[in-house]
Design an enzyme around this catalytic site. Sequence first.
Site, PDB file in Angstrom:
ATOM      1  N   ASP A  30       0.851  -1.193   0.000  1.00  0.00           N
ATOM      2  CA  ASP A  30       0.000   0.000   0.000  1.00  0.00           C
ATOM      3  C   ASP A  30       0.888   1.245   0.000  1.00  0.00           C
ATOM      4  O   ASP A  30       1.890   1.318   0.708  1.00  0.00           O
ATOM      5  CB  ASP A  30      -0.917  -0.007   1.236  1.00  0.00           C
ATOM      6  CG  ASP A  30      -2.064   0.980   1.108  1.00  0.00           C
ATOM      7  OD1 ASP A  30      -3.217   0.541   0.973  1.00  0.00           O
ATOM      8  OD2 ASP A  30      -1.796   2.206   1.119  1.00  0.00           O
ATOM      9  N   ILE A  31       0.500   2.229  -0.819  1.00  0.00           N
ATOM     10  CA  ILE A  31       1.302   3.453  -0.962  1.00  0.00           C
ATOM     11  C   ILE A  31       1.283   4.307   0.308  1.00  0.00           C
ATOM     12  O   ILE A  31       2.194   5.107   0.541  1.00  0.00           O
ATOM     13  CB  ILE A  31       0.786   4.262  -2.184  1.00  0.00           C
ATOM     14  CG1 ILE A  31       1.855   5.167  -2.750  1.00  0.00           C
ATOM     15  CG2 ILE A  31      -0.472   5.048  -1.853  1.00  0.00           C
ATOM     16  CD1 ILE A  31       1.487   5.769  -4.107  1.00  0.00           C
ATOM     17  N   ASN A  87     -12.999  -3.236   2.492  1.00  0.00           N
ATOM     18  CA  ASN A  87     -13.892  -2.087   2.624  1.00  0.00           C
ATOM     19  C   ASN A  87     -14.867  -2.092   1.452  1.00  0.00           C
ATOM     20  O   ASN A  87     -14.473  -2.365   0.319  1.00  0.00           O
ATOM     21  CB  ASN A  87     -13.088  -0.783   2.626  1.00  0.00           C
ATOM     22  CG  ASN A  87     -12.172  -0.677   3.832  1.00  0.00           C
ATOM     23  OD1 ASN A  87     -12.525  -1.134   4.918  1.00  0.00           O
ATOM     24  ND2 ASN A  87     -10.998  -0.108   3.649  1.00  0.00           N
ATOM     25  N   VAL A  96     -10.956   3.060  -3.489  1.00  0.00           N
ATOM     26  CA  VAL A  96     -10.573   2.574  -4.826  1.00  0.00           C
ATOM     27  C   VAL A  96     -11.565   1.483  -5.208  1.00  0.00           C
ATOM     28  O   VAL A  96     -11.699   0.469  -4.500  1.00  0.00           O
ATOM     29  CB  VAL A  96      -9.125   2.022  -4.842  1.00  0.00           C
ATOM     30  CG1 VAL A  96      -8.797   1.456  -6.214  1.00  0.00           C
ATOM     31  CG2 VAL A  96      -8.133   3.126  -4.467  1.00  0.00           C
ATOM     32  N   HIS A 100     -10.301  -5.185  -3.385  1.00  0.00           N
ATOM     33  CA  HIS A 100      -8.974  -5.458  -2.815  1.00  0.00           C
ATOM     34  C   HIS A 100      -9.126  -5.870  -1.365  1.00  0.00           C
ATOM     35  O   HIS A 100     -10.030  -5.420  -0.662  1.00  0.00           O
ATOM     36  CB  HIS A 100      -8.052  -4.241  -2.934  1.00  0.00           C
ATOM     37  CG  HIS A 100      -8.647  -2.967  -2.416  1.00  0.00           C
ATOM     38  ND1 HIS A 100      -9.558  -2.224  -3.138  1.00  0.00           N
ATOM     39  CD2 HIS A 100      -8.485  -2.311  -1.238  1.00  0.00           C
ATOM     40  CE1 HIS A 100      -9.918  -1.156  -2.432  1.00  0.00           C
ATOM     41  NE2 HIS A 100      -9.291  -1.204  -1.272  1.00  0.00           N
ATOM     42  N   HIS A 102      -7.130  -5.905   2.191  1.00  0.00           N
ATOM     43  CA  HIS A 102      -5.990  -5.332   2.926  1.00  0.00           C
ATOM     44  C   HIS A 102      -5.435  -6.398   3.873  1.00  0.00           C
ATOM     45  O   HIS A 102      -6.199  -7.019   4.627  1.00  0.00           O
ATOM     46  CB  HIS A 102      -6.428  -4.163   3.813  1.00  0.00           C
ATOM     47  CG  HIS A 102      -6.945  -2.958   3.093  1.00  0.00           C
ATOM     48  ND1 HIS A 102      -6.195  -1.811   2.913  1.00  0.00           N
ATOM     49  CD2 HIS A 102      -8.156  -2.694   2.534  1.00  0.00           C
ATOM     50  CE1 HIS A 102      -6.931  -0.896   2.270  1.00  0.00           C
ATOM     51  NE2 HIS A 102      -8.122  -1.406   2.038  1.00  0.00           N
TER      52      HIS A 102
HETATM   53  P1  5GP Z   1      -9.800   1.394   0.306  1.00  0.00           P
HETATM   54  O1  5GP Z   1     -10.064   2.574   1.186  1.00  0.00           O
HETATM   55  O2  5GP Z   1     -10.400   1.568  -1.074  1.00  0.00           O
HETATM   56  O3  5GP Z   1     -10.180   0.085   0.937  1.00  0.00           O
HETATM   57  O4  5GP Z   1      -8.235   1.313   0.148  1.00  0.00           O
HETATM   58  C1  5GP Z   1      -7.532   1.804  -0.940  1.00  0.00           C
HETATM   59  C2  5GP Z   1      -6.068   1.683  -0.593  1.00  0.00           C
HETATM   60  O5  5GP Z   1      -5.313   1.879  -1.766  1.00  0.00           O
HETATM   61  C3  5GP Z   1      -5.592   2.738   0.430  1.00  0.00           C
HETATM   62  O6  5GP Z   1      -5.050   2.085   1.558  1.00  0.00           O
HETATM   63  C4  5GP Z   1      -4.558   3.547  -0.349  1.00  0.00           C
HETATM   64  O7  5GP Z   1      -3.474   3.954   0.442  1.00  0.00           O
HETATM   65  C5  5GP Z   1      -4.136   2.584  -1.448  1.00  0.00           C
HETATM   66  N1  5GP Z   1      -3.703   3.224  -2.669  1.00  0.00           N
HETATM   67  C6  5GP Z   1      -4.330   4.256  -3.315  1.00  0.00           C
HETATM   68  N2  5GP Z   1      -3.655   4.580  -4.428  1.00  0.00           N
HETATM   69  C7  5GP Z   1      -2.588   3.733  -4.507  1.00  0.00           C
HETATM   70  C8  5GP Z   1      -1.523   3.591  -5.444  1.00  0.00           C
HETATM   71  O8  5GP Z   1      -1.417   4.302  -6.448  1.00  0.00           O
HETATM   72  N3  5GP Z   1      -0.606   2.607  -5.188  1.00  0.00           N
HETATM   73  C9  5GP Z   1      -0.691   1.806  -4.092  1.00  0.00           C
HETATM   74  N4  5GP Z   1       0.274   0.890  -3.930  1.00  0.00           N
HETATM   75  N5  5GP Z   1      -1.691   1.915  -3.191  1.00  0.00           N
HETATM   76  C10 5GP Z   1      -2.626   2.876  -3.391  1.00  0.00           C
END
Ligand code: 5GP
Length: 114
Positions: A30-31, A87, A96, A100, A102
């Site tokens: 994760d970034i 999520n 996103v 996915h 986590h």
């Molecule tokens: P969500 O809130 O959708 O469950 O989690 C999305 C995750 O994607 C977040 O933890 C966010 O930090 C990660 N993320 C968003 N953009 C990028 C990216 O460009 N690269 C990577 N490696 N992770 C990302």
Amino acid sequence: MSECLFCSIAKGEIPSDFVYQDEDIVAFKDINPQAPVHLLVIPRRHITSVLDTSDEDIALLGRLQSTAVKLAKEFDLDTNGFRLVINCLKDGGQAVFHLHLHLLGGRAMNWPPG
Ligand code: 5GP
Ligand code: ZN
């Protein structure tokens, strides 16, 4: 470039820190990590959220989870434990819109989550 960020990552169009890849699944760091280990495990195929899965995806969903568990062992999270999170949509905190999972570990997690 794909319209979906995680489709682009899965296709290698955006450089990412991959920790696992096979025909159907990729995993990467994760970034914006929320724990010492924070990995995302995703299907290569675009699936918007877990709401968009059906019985036909049970094998894929199982493989996403078993991949996360293998990675948890690889990243030495099997002694103290870890958390797996999906999520979903607005109230679930999904940012996103490509399914996915986590994998979070390396510190004690709080419950209930925020
Ligand atoms: P969500 O809130 O959708 O469950 O989690 C999305 C995750 O994607 C977040 O933890 C966010 O930090 C990660 N993320 C968003 N953009 C990028 C990216 O460009 N690269 C990577 N490696 N992770 C990302
Ligand atoms: Zn996608």
